[in-house]
Design a protein around this motif. Structure first.
Motif, PDB file in Angstrom:
ATOM      1  N   ASN A 314     -46.408   4.618   6.927  1.00 21.33           N
ATOM      2  CA  ASN A 314     -45.931   4.513   8.646  1.00 21.33           C
ATOM      3  C   ASN A 314     -46.798   5.321  10.301  1.00 21.33           C
ATOM      4  N   LEU A 315     -46.412   4.324  11.300  1.00 21.30           N
ATOM      5  CA  LEU A 315     -47.511   5.705  12.375  1.00 21.30           C
ATOM      6  C   LEU A 315     -47.057   7.292  12.530  1.00 21.30           C
ATOM      7  N   SER A 316     -45.158   7.283  11.945  1.00 19.72           N
ATOM      8  CA  SER A 316     -44.740   8.862  12.166  1.00 19.72           C
ATOM      9  C   SER A 316     -45.921   9.725  10.598  1.00 19.72           C
ATOM     10  N   GLU A 317     -45.772   8.995   9.775  1.00 21.05           N
ATOM     11  CA  GLU A 317     -46.435  10.120   8.485  1.00 21.05           C
ATOM     12  C   GLU A 317     -47.373  10.217   8.729  1.00 21.05           C
ATOM     13  N   ALA A 318     -48.684   9.234   8.732  1.00 23.01           N
ATOM     14  CA  ALA A 318     -50.110   9.042   9.636  1.00 23.01           C
ATOM     15  C   ALA A 318     -50.162  10.602  10.970  1.00 23.01           C
ATOM     16  N   ALA A 319     -49.725  10.590  11.831  1.00 28.07           N
ATOM     17  CA  ALA A 319     -49.874  11.033  12.898  1.00 28.07           C
ATOM     18  C   ALA A 319     -49.501  12.680  12.421  1.00 28.07           C
ATOM     19  N   THR A 320     -48.394  12.699  11.034  1.00 25.54           N
ATOM     20  CA  THR A 320     -47.863  13.611  11.203  1.00 25.54           C
ATOM     21  C   THR A 320     -48.989  15.141  10.136  1.00 25.54           C
ATOM     22  N   LEU A 321     -49.851  14.306  10.083  1.00 25.15           N
ATOM     23  CA  LEU A 321     -50.873  14.726   8.920  1.00 25.15           C
ATOM     24  C   LEU A 321     -51.813  15.098   9.565  1.00 25.15           C
ATOM     25  N   SER A 322     -52.239  15.187  10.766  1.00 23.28           N
ATOM     26  CA  SER A 322     -53.356  15.263  11.636  1.00 23.28           C
ATOM     27  C   SER A 322     -52.480  16.926  11.832  1.00 23.28           C
ATOM     28  N   VAL A 323     -51.633  17.475  11.524  1.00 26.13           N
ATOM     29  CA  VAL A 323     -51.104  18.758  11.283  1.00 26.13           C
ATOM     30  C   VAL A 323     -50.937  19.818  10.286  1.00 26.13           C
ATOM     31  N   ASP A 324     -51.006  18.686   9.020  1.00 24.37           N
ATOM     32  CA  ASP A 324     -51.895  19.051   8.054  1.00 24.37           C
ATOM     33  C   ASP A 324     -52.864  19.295   7.671  1.00 24.37           C
ATOM     34  N   ALA A 325     -53.905  18.246   8.372  1.00 22.35           N
ATOM     35  CA  ALA A 325     -55.684  18.864   8.326  1.00 22.35           C
ATOM     36  C   ALA A 325     -56.503  19.659   9.155  1.00 22.35           C
ATOM     37  N   VAL A 326     -55.256  20.426  10.256  1.00 23.31           N
ATOM     38  CA  VAL A 326     -55.513  21.261  10.487  1.00 23.31           C
ATOM     39  C   VAL A 326     -55.021  22.752  10.677  1.00 23.31           C
TER      40      VAL A 326
END
Ligand SMILES: [Fe+2]
Length: 382
Positions: A314-326
């Motif tokens: 979902n949108l929230s889960e996908a958005a959170t992955l940006s922080v993981d990537a950084v």
């Protein structure tokens, strides 16, 4: 539709393009060039090379290099004195963000007078500046294309953001060859600065379709190339991609401005004289978490270009992955560090946060931040 503006200098990009510096200065009507650099860049031989090209084009030169990382207002004043005595009629920077920002600050005072703090904030410069050519030797600051200069006010011990269209240089010469003489630590720190520019400008309240394309391009290139650029300083492909990333991020943030990370790092850098890129690394993931729910679609796009698997989320889960990537990238390049490691203590947070509230970069952060919000982010970043 809201009205937006987009400015860039003329950009000359490519390996070997330093040889365009003489012709570039001539085209701007220069006869004597004031070359701003620093000792490391001089030692690497890039200033000698630039001066040879300038002389071949028939220009006289004067060098100024009496400056430090996180350049100070008193260093700018020394440079101004030398510029005015020298009879130069154009300003050239060969270096990272510090020489470039000092070159711009000298240009402001040379034709506008007064003191630098008179120009702090947005659009305070009223008179045209001398012609400017900027040649970056790091892939990070983006100052060669931006309408920013950031200078430490030595009295207040904070960085002043001076933002004006007249600070956009006339010509930026981006030669990836020049990146190979910087070490891995500097490559990592400057790369994170460029990443922060890309992310903050992409989620900025002033972002437009024209800035978004450059911001996302920067984030993707950094995600794919920074590890390799840190690992092998002679990898010309990684260096070229990082040079393009820094340029793209610079174009994006110059026009879309930045956000809370920069509003906060400016205060830490001004207080401790710490490397701006490393300070960004400590603060950026926490500001991203703070902003996530305000612009989740944008953070999802960041996660995607950084190679995260977002299908089925979902949108929230996908958005959170940006922080993981950084966080993964910071860990891989050795910059997953808290501010406490650099000497920031809890009792400093109130003053740092109060000053951050007054920084022009906070205006475009997508989520409004109170003093308490900024303090809480600083505490997480310790
Ligand atoms: Fe920056």
């Amino acid at each position: 539709m809201n009205i937006s503006k987009f400015v860039t200098p003329e950009i000359i990009f490519g390996c070997g393009s330093l040889n365009q510096i003489g012709d570039s200065a001539l085209r701007l009507g220069a006869a004597k060039a004031f070359v701003v650099s620093d000792d490391e860049v001089i030692k690497a031989g890039w200033v000698d090379a630039a001066i040879d090209y300038l002389k071949q084009a028939g220009l006289e030169t004067e060098i100024f290099s009496d400056l430090t990382t996180n350049p100070k207002d008193n260093e700018v004043n020394k440079g101004l004195e030398k510029y005015l005595e020298s009879g130069c009629d154009a300003i050239i920077a060969v270096g990272g963000g510090s020489p470039t920002d000092v070159a711009k600050a000298i240009a402001i005072l040379a034709t506008n007078g007064g003191k630098l703090s008179d120009y702090e904030g947005i659009n305070k410069i009223t008179r045209p500046l001398p012609p400017m050519v900027m040649v970056p030797t790091t892939a990070g600051a983006g100052s060669e294309v931006s309408q920013f200069t950031i200078i430490v006010d030595s009295q207040r011990k904070l960085k002043m953001s001076i933002i004006s269209k007249s600070l956009v240089p006339d010509i930026a010469i981006v030669d990836p060859e020049l990146l190979k003489t910087k070490d891995s630590e500097l490559a990592a720190a400057t790369g994170v600065d460029a990443l922060t520019h890309g992310i903050e400008s992409f989620v900025s309240l002033a972002a437009t379709p024209l800035t978004d394309i450059h911001a996302l391009n920067a984030v993707q290139l950094i995600s794919k190339n920074l590890r390799q650029a840190v690992e092998d300083r002679n990898d010309i492909e990684a260096n070229t991609n990082m040079a393009m990333a820094s340029l793209s991020a610079g174009i994006a943030f110059s026009n879309a401005i930045l956000g809370a990370t920069h509003a906060m790092t400016h205060q830490v850098d001004g207080l401790l004289d710490h490397h701006h890129g490393e300070t960004n690394a400590s603060i950026l993931p926490h500001v991203m978490e703070f902003n996530l729910d305000t612009v989740p679609v944008k953070f999802k796009a960041i996660a995607k270009v950084m190679g995260q698997h977002i299908d089925g989320l979902n949108l929230s889960e996908a958005a959170t992955l940006s922080v993981d990537a950084v966080n993964e990238l910071l860990s891989d390049i050795g910059l997953a560090k808290g501010l406490a490691e650099f000497g920031i203590k809890d009792e400093m947070i109130r003053t740092l946060s109060t000053n951050a509230l007054n920084d022009a970069c906070l205006i475009t952060n997508p989520r409004e931040a109170t003093l308490q919000d900024i303090e809480a982010i600083f505490r997480k970043a310790l």
